[in-house]
Design a protein around this motif. Structure first.
Motif, PDB file in Angstrom:
ATOM      1  N   ALA A 152      96.133 -24.775 102.369  1.00  0.00           N
ATOM      2  CA  ALA A 152      96.502 -24.130 101.108  1.00  0.00           C
ATOM      3  C   ALA A 152      98.002 -23.890 101.121  1.00  0.00           C
ATOM      4  CB  ALA A 152      95.728 -22.824 100.957  1.00  0.00           C
ATOM      5  N   PRO A 153      98.782 -24.975 101.069  1.00  0.00           N
ATOM      6  CA  PRO A 153     100.221 -24.857 101.301  1.00  0.00           C
ATOM      7  C   PRO A 153     100.983 -23.999 100.288  1.00  0.00           C
ATOM      8  CG  PRO A 153      99.625 -27.114 100.735  1.00  0.00           C
ATOM      9  CD  PRO A 153      98.367 -26.337 100.831  1.00  0.00           C
ATOM     10  N   GLY A 154     100.498 -23.803  99.084  1.00  0.00           N
ATOM     11  CA  GLY A 154     101.260 -23.053  98.089  1.00  0.00           C
ATOM     12  C   GLY A 154     101.015 -21.558  98.110  1.00  0.00           C
ATOM     13  N   ILE A 155     100.044 -21.102  98.864  1.00  0.00           N
ATOM     14  CA  ILE A 155      99.674 -19.687  98.827  1.00  0.00           C
ATOM     15  C   ILE A 155     100.695 -18.814  99.565  1.00  0.00           C
ATOM     16  CG2 ILE A 155      97.954 -18.008  99.613  1.00  0.00           C
ATOM     17  CD1 ILE A 155      95.815 -20.013  98.947  1.00  0.00           C
ATOM     18  N   LEU A 156     101.094 -19.227 100.738  1.00  0.00           N
ATOM     19  CA  LEU A 156     102.050 -18.440 101.528  1.00  0.00           C
ATOM     20  C   LEU A 156     103.472 -18.636 101.022  1.00  0.00           C
ATOM     21  CD1 LEU A 156     100.852 -19.061 105.187  1.00  0.00           C
ATOM     22  CD2 LEU A 156     100.555 -17.007 103.836  1.00  0.00           C
ATOM     23  N   PRO A 157     104.298 -17.606 101.089  1.00  0.00           N
ATOM     24  CA  PRO A 157     105.715 -17.793 100.753  1.00  0.00           C
ATOM     25  C   PRO A 157     106.348 -18.810 101.710  1.00  0.00           C
ATOM     26  CG  PRO A 157     105.196 -15.458 101.047  1.00  0.00           C
ATOM     27  CD  PRO A 157     103.984 -16.229 101.444  1.00  0.00           C
ATOM     28  N   PRO A 158     107.331 -19.563 101.251  1.00  0.00           N
ATOM     29  CA  PRO A 158     107.943 -20.588 102.101  1.00  0.00           C
ATOM     30  C   PRO A 158     108.504 -20.033 103.417  1.00  0.00           C
ATOM     31  CG  PRO A 158     108.700 -20.821  99.845  1.00  0.00           C
ATOM     32  CD  PRO A 158     107.885 -19.579  99.902  1.00  0.00           C
ATOM     33  N   ALA A 159     109.028 -18.822 103.395  1.00  0.00           N
ATOM     34  CA  ALA A 159     109.587 -18.247 104.618  1.00  0.00           C
ATOM     35  C   ALA A 159     108.491 -17.991 105.654  1.00  0.00           C
ATOM     36  CB  ALA A 159     110.317 -16.945 104.300  1.00  0.00           C
ATOM     37  N   LEU A 160     107.320 -17.533 105.212  1.00  0.00           N
ATOM     38  CA  LEU A 160     106.218 -17.281 106.143  1.00  0.00           C
ATOM     39  C   LEU A 160     105.641 -18.585 106.671  1.00  0.00           C
ATOM     40  CD1 LEU A 160     104.529 -15.121 107.491  1.00  0.00           C
ATOM     41  CD2 LEU A 160     103.004 -15.162 105.530  1.00  0.00           C
ATOM     42  N   ALA A 161     105.550 -19.591 105.807  1.00  0.00           N
ATOM     43  CA  ALA A 161     105.058 -20.899 106.251  1.00  0.00           C
ATOM     44  C   ALA A 161     106.008 -21.510 107.282  1.00  0.00           C
ATOM     45  CB  ALA A 161     104.894 -21.829 105.064  1.00  0.00           C
ATOM     46  N   ALA A 162     107.306 -21.359 107.082  1.00  0.00           N
ATOM     47  CA  ALA A 162     108.284 -21.879 108.048  1.00  0.00           C
ATOM     48  C   ALA A 162     108.231 -21.084 109.349  1.00  0.00           C
ATOM     49  CB  ALA A 162     109.689 -21.829 107.457  1.00  0.00           C
ATOM     50  N   ALA A 163     107.970 -19.787 109.257  1.00  0.00           N
ATOM     51  CA  ALA A 163     107.878 -18.966 110.459  1.00  0.00           C
ATOM     52  C   ALA A 163     106.669 -19.365 111.299  1.00  0.00           C
ATOM     53  CB  ALA A 163     107.796 -17.492 110.088  1.00  0.00           C
ATOM     54  N   TRP A 164     105.581 -19.782 110.658  1.00  0.00           N
ATOM     55  CA  TRP A 164     104.393 -20.188 111.407  1.00  0.00           C
ATOM     56  C   TRP A 164     104.687 -21.403 112.273  1.00  0.00           C
ATOM     57  CZ3 TRP A 164     100.150 -18.962 113.582  1.00  0.00           C
ATOM     58  CH2 TRP A 164      99.253 -19.941 113.987  1.00  0.00           C
ATOM     59  N   VAL A 165     105.524 -22.294 111.788  1.00  0.00           N
ATOM     60  CA  VAL A 165     105.862 -23.495 112.550  1.00  0.00           C
ATOM     61  C   VAL A 165     106.583 -23.114 113.844  1.00  0.00           C
ATOM     62  CG1 VAL A 165     107.224 -25.619 112.484  1.00  0.00           C
ATOM     63  CG2 VAL A 165     105.921 -24.915 110.479  1.00  0.00           C
ATOM     64  N   ARG A 166     107.420 -22.081 113.797  1.00  0.00           N
ATOM     65  CA  ARG A 166     108.179 -21.670 114.978  1.00  0.00           C
ATOM     66  C   ARG A 166     107.445 -20.634 115.822  1.00  0.00           C
ATOM     67  NH1 ARG A 166     113.383 -19.791 112.347  1.00  0.00           N
ATOM     68  NH2 ARG A 166     113.553 -18.738 114.347  1.00  0.00           N
ATOM     69  N   LEU A 167     106.273 -20.200 115.367  1.00  0.00           N
ATOM     70  CA  LEU A 167     105.550 -19.136 116.047  1.00  0.00           C
ATOM     71  C   LEU A 167     105.118 -19.517 117.457  1.00  0.00           C
ATOM     72  CD1 LEU A 167     104.454 -16.261 115.653  1.00  0.00           C
ATOM     73  CD2 LEU A 167     102.311 -17.296 114.979  1.00  0.00           C
ATOM     74  N   SER A 168     104.747 -20.766 117.674  1.00  0.00           N
ATOM     75  CA  SER A 168     104.334 -21.189 119.010  1.00  0.00           C
ATOM     76  C   SER A 168     105.450 -20.983 120.024  1.00  0.00           C
ATOM     77  CB  SER A 168     103.916 -22.659 119.005  1.00  0.00           C
ATOM     78  OG  SER A 168     102.824 -22.859 118.176  1.00  0.00           O
ATOM     79  N   GLY A 169     106.657 -21.335 119.660  1.00  0.00           N
ATOM     80  CA  GLY A 169     107.797 -21.147 120.555  1.00  0.00           C
ATOM     81  C   GLY A 169     108.073 -19.680 120.821  1.00  0.00           C
ATOM     82  N   TRP A 170     107.975 -18.857 119.778  1.00  0.00           N
ATOM     83  CA  TRP A 170     108.219 -17.437 119.958  1.00  0.00           C
ATOM     84  C   TRP A 170     107.136 -16.775 120.802  1.00  0.00           C
ATOM     85  CZ3 TRP A 170     112.443 -14.894 119.854  1.00  0.00           C
ATOM     86  CH2 TRP A 170     113.490 -15.287 119.026  1.00  0.00           C
TER      87      TRP A 170
END
Length: 147
Positions: free
Chosen positions: A54-72
């Motif tokens: 559901a790519p449009g539901i989350l704000p773009p900043a939160l969706a981008a943060a999820w991509v980097r979450l594994s590293g963090w």
């Protein structure tokens, strides 16, 4: 990729579980059980599903943060290692006999050597982990042997 989602969920489940179990008194940790890990896994699954299907539901900043979450989450798990060791050193000084100053020195040196690389590549996650590892994991644990 699917593996990033799986690792992100696993990291988000492990981080609160390991972090709280390391820092809380044993009786409080026993009462909590697996609740922190289950909460983290549920949050991770929700975010992974929303980002992937559901790519449009989350704000773009939160969706981008999820991509980097594994590293963090990997970095934060790495950063909690010396905290548990320091807590053990101060709560049970008898366990200090098994620790080596040389291993603390090697950990500190290895992390210190990675700081320039993190600065060169401008990788904030790597810089945070290396700096923390050099200061607290290296110096902090090594100095706790003498206190």
């Amino acid at each position: 990729a699917a593996y990033q989602g799986i690792l992100g969920v696993a990291g988000l489940a492990a981080l609160p579980q390991i972090g709280l179990m390391s820092l809380l008194p044993p009786e409080v940790a026993a009462r909590l059980g697996f609740a922190p890990g289950i909460f983290g896994a549920a949050l991770g699954c929700t975010l992974a599903i929303l980002v992937r299907w559901a790519p449009g539901i989350l704000p773009p900043a939160l969706a981008a943060a999820w991509v980097r979450l594994s590293g963090w989450t990997a970095t934060l798990l790495f950063m909690t290692m010396p905290v548990a060791q320091l807590a053990t050193n101060f709560s049970r000084p008898a366990t200090l006999e098994g620790l080596s100053i040389l291993s603390s020195l090697l950990a500190m040196t290895g992390n210190a050597l990675m700081v320039p690389r993190a600065l060169f590549t401008r990788d904030v996650i790597w810089l945070a982990g290396s700096t923390w590892g050099c200061t607290l994991m290296g110096w902090g644990v090594m100095l706790s042997l003498f206190l």
